[in-house]
Design a protein around this motif. Structure first.
Motif, PDB file in Angstrom:
ATOM      1  N   LEU A  54      33.403  39.554  38.740  1.00 58.78           N
ATOM      2  CA  LEU A  54      33.639  40.951  39.105  1.00 58.78           C
ATOM      3  C   LEU A  54      32.602  41.469  40.096  1.00 58.78           C
ATOM      4  N   TRP A  55      31.371  41.006  39.990  1.00 59.21           N
ATOM      5  CA  TRP A  55      30.336  41.467  40.930  1.00 59.21           C
ATOM      6  C   TRP A  55      30.694  41.046  42.347  1.00 59.21           C
ATOM      7  N   THR A  56      31.017  39.774  42.540  1.00 62.14           N
ATOM      8  CA  THR A  56      31.400  39.280  43.863  1.00 62.14           C
ATOM      9  C   THR A  56      32.662  39.958  44.349  1.00 62.14           C
ATOM     10  N   TYR A  57      33.616  40.171  43.434  1.00 63.08           N
ATOM     11  CA  TYR A  57      34.869  40.812  43.825  1.00 63.08           C
ATOM     12  C   TYR A  57      34.618  42.226  44.350  1.00 63.08           C
ATOM     13  N   LEU A  58      33.773  42.975  43.664  1.00 65.62           N
ATOM     14  CA  LEU A  58      33.484  44.350  44.087  1.00 65.62           C
ATOM     15  C   LEU A  58      32.791  44.388  45.451  1.00 65.62           C
ATOM     16  N   LEU A  59      31.950  43.407  45.715  1.00 63.97           N
ATOM     17  CA  LEU A  59      31.203  43.389  46.969  1.00 63.97           C
ATOM     18  C   LEU A  59      32.057  42.952  48.156  1.00 63.97           C
ATOM     19  N   ASN A  60      33.087  42.136  47.899  1.00 68.29           N
ATOM     20  CA  ASN A  60      33.813  41.494  48.995  1.00 68.29           C
ATOM     21  C   ASN A  60      35.230  42.002  49.201  1.00 68.29           C
ATOM     22  N   ASN A  61      35.646  43.008  48.446  1.00 66.45           N
ATOM     23  CA  ASN A  61      37.009  43.511  48.573  1.00 66.45           C
ATOM     24  C   ASN A  61      37.012  45.026  48.753  1.00 66.45           C
ATOM     25  N   GLU A  62      38.151  45.535  49.193  1.00 65.42           N
ATOM     26  CA  GLU A  62      38.287  46.978  49.355  1.00 65.42           C
ATOM     27  C   GLU A  62      38.088  47.673  48.010  1.00 65.42           C
ATOM     28  N   ILE A  63      37.607  48.900  48.086  1.00 62.25           N
ATOM     29  CA  ILE A  63      37.382  49.666  46.861  1.00 62.25           C
ATOM     30  C   ILE A  63      38.713  49.846  46.129  1.00 62.25           C
ATOM     31  N   PRO A  64      38.817  49.383  44.894  1.00 65.06           N
ATOM     32  CA  PRO A  64      40.077  49.550  44.157  1.00 65.06           C
ATOM     33  C   PRO A  64      40.260  51.001  43.730  1.00 65.06           C
ATOM     34  N   PRO A  65      41.484  51.391  43.406  1.00 63.67           N
ATOM     35  CA  PRO A  65      41.706  52.756  42.909  1.00 63.67           C
ATOM     36  C   PRO A  65      40.865  53.016  41.661  1.00 63.67           C
ATOM     37  N   LEU A  66      40.507  54.265  41.471  1.00 68.33           N
ATOM     38  CA  LEU A  66      39.685  54.632  40.317  1.00 68.33           C
ATOM     39  C   LEU A  66      40.350  54.205  39.011  1.00 68.33           C
ATOM     40  N   ALA A  67      41.663  54.342  38.935  1.00 69.70           N
ATOM     41  CA  ALA A  67      42.368  53.962  37.713  1.00 69.70           C
ATOM     42  C   ALA A  67      42.157  52.489  37.393  1.00 69.70           C
ATOM     43  N   LYS A  68      42.130  51.631  38.424  1.00 66.97           N
ATOM     44  CA  LYS A  68      41.897  50.205  38.206  1.00 66.97           C
ATOM     45  C   LYS A  68      40.487  49.962  37.686  1.00 66.97           C
ATOM     46  N   GLN A  69      39.505  50.660  38.240  1.00 67.32           N
ATOM     47  CA  GLN A  69      38.129  50.491  37.789  1.00 67.32           C
ATOM     48  C   GLN A  69      37.955  50.948  36.332  1.00 67.32           C
ATOM     49  N   ILE A  70      38.605  52.048  36.003  1.00 64.39           N
ATOM     50  CA  ILE A  70      38.543  52.528  34.618  1.00 64.39           C
ATOM     51  C   ILE A  70      39.244  51.535  33.692  1.00 64.39           C
ATOM     52  N   ASN A  71      40.358  50.966  34.160  1.00 62.85           N
ATOM     53  CA  ASN A  71      41.060  49.979  33.336  1.00 62.85           C
ATOM     54  C   ASN A  71      40.195  48.750  33.108  1.00 62.85           C
ATOM     55  N   TRP A  72      39.422  48.320  34.128  1.00 60.25           N
ATOM     56  CA  TRP A  72      38.481  47.217  33.923  1.00 60.25           C
ATOM     57  C   TRP A  72      37.468  47.574  32.844  1.00 60.25           C
TER      58      TRP A  72
END
Length: 222
Positions: A54-72
């Motif tokens: 998840l750390w690498t994913y957050l650094l290398n991809n577009e910011i996901p919707p807030l709902a997706k981050q909360i779901n994580w």
């Protein structure tokens, strides 16, 4: 080592025991047994996730919707609650040990340093990255609050796109140690967005202050 759609990791007796306690569960990486290979030491056979951690994913991809981050965050708490219900302390709870599945859910992984029903004053011999480290837990009574503190850091980071007392999600090691020392002084960063603070501010604060010790309830904003 990626091998035919699985991830082979050198076996350790402790991690093998933990996986046997925790799996199967939808928020825990799938453990498929032990591989006995002629050219390698015995390995744990684990499900491979090509999206990485998840750390690498957050650094290398577009910011996901807030709902997706909360779901994580919700999925991480689901995994943590299950781990703690089995009397296991993860003790290495951080973004690099959370994997992103093909369908963009998350699973918890890497239990090499986890403990089953640790003694009251157990001293941990390993630490997660400094920004996730709960100093109270690592130098005092061993309990699930080391995992809860680290979750508070992750929830803060998912909501604000930065770590506490940092400008982004990629602080240097020196910056991480400075955050750790700031936390040693019981100074806690706060969520600046008033709406997010209203929903999540108290949860983050309780994680940081070790008020929560057995489970976290994350609300989903309407």
């Amino acid at each position: 080592m990626n091998f035919l759609g699985t991830w082979l990791k050198p076996v350790s007796a402790n991690e093998e025991q933990i996986y046997k306690i925790l799996t199967p569960h939808p928020r825990i990486i799938v453990f498929q047994g032990i591989a006995e290979l002629d050219d390698y030491n015995d390995c744990l056979i684990l499900e491979h996730h090509s999206n990485g951690n998840l750390w690498t994913y957050l650094l290398n991809n577009e910011i996901p919707p807030l709902a997706k981050q909360i779901n994580w965050a919700l999925e991480i708490t689901e995994g943590l609650s299950y781990i703690h219900s089995k009397a296991v302390v993860w003790a290495d709870n951080h973004f690099s040990n959370i994997l992103v599945t093909k369908d963009l859910h998350v699973v918890l992984a890497d239990f090499a340093f986890s403990l089953v029903s640790p003694s009251l004053f157990h001293k941990y011999t390993t630490l997660p990255p400094p920004v996730f480290t709960c100093l109270k837990g690592y130098y005092g009574i061993a309990s699930s609050h080391v995992d809860i503190f680290a979750f508070g850091v992750m929830l803060f980071a998912l909501l604000t796109r930065r770590f506490p007392w940092s400008a982004n999600l990629n602080p240097s090691l020196d910056e991480q140690f400075q955050v750790m020392h700031t936390h040693r002084q019981y100074k806690w960063n706060v969520i600046e967005d008033e709406t997010l603070k209203g929903y999540f501010g108290m949860i983050v604060e309780k994680c940081f202050k070790i008020v929560l010790t057995d489970g976290v309830q994350v609300p989903m904003p309407s």
